[in-house]
Design a protein around this motif. Structure first.
Motif: not given
Length: 158
Positions: A13-16, A31-32, A46-55
């Motif tokens: 929920a925090f990531i969303d 938070r992670v 997972e963070v990269a994928g969910r936020t649209g940031n490159p790894l």
């Protein structure tokens, strides 16, 4: 293929909530790490994928800020202050003694059994007690190398 990283419902929920806000990456990584104790490769992906940031940006942020850990810490986290006062009064000697007593070498920060990890920190906030280390938040001040054995022994028996 890497396995997916599982986050708690609260972290999801925090990531969303944060994924489109400015400064989101640092907040999400904090938070992670708060939830998992460190940021694993799978969590970074997972963070990269969910936020649209490159790894590469996620890893760049993690490596720039010393707060972020990529290795799982030990059950007992030994933080040795290397702020100015502690450094001048032997903080590095305390790190060296802790690592020697625990059998850590080179860049290794966590014991093989996962019981202890040793890491330098910039300041614990007890400059008048220099040199200082803390174990799981318990602060020990005005330490010498020969007192390290007693501090570590306390946590070996717990």
């Amino acid at each position: 293929m890497a396995t997916a990283c599982e986050f708690s419902n609260e972290l999801n929920a925090f990531i969303d909530e944060w994924k489109t806000k400015p400064g989101n990456l640092i907040m999400i990584l904090h938070r992670v790490q708060e939830e998992q104790g460190f940021i694993s490769k799978e969590a970074a992906m997972e963070v990269a994928g969910r936020t649209g940031n490159p790894l590469a940006r996620v890893y760049g942020t993690m490596s720039f800020y010393h707060f972020f850990k990529t290795v799982k810490p030990g059950k007992n986290r030994i933080s040795v202050c290397l702020g100015t006062a502690c450094y001048l009064k032997g903080g590095q000697d305390l790190i060296d003694e802790c690592k020697s007593m625990l059998g850590l070498s080179g860049e290794q920060i966590t014991t093989e059994d996962g019981l202890f990890s040793v890491e330098p920190v910039r300041c614990i906030g007890c400059c008048g007690l220099a040199p200082v280390l803390s174990v799981n938040g318990d602060v020990y001040g005005k330490l010498t190398r020969d007192q390290i054995d007693g501090v570590i022994a306390k946590y070996k028996t717990e």
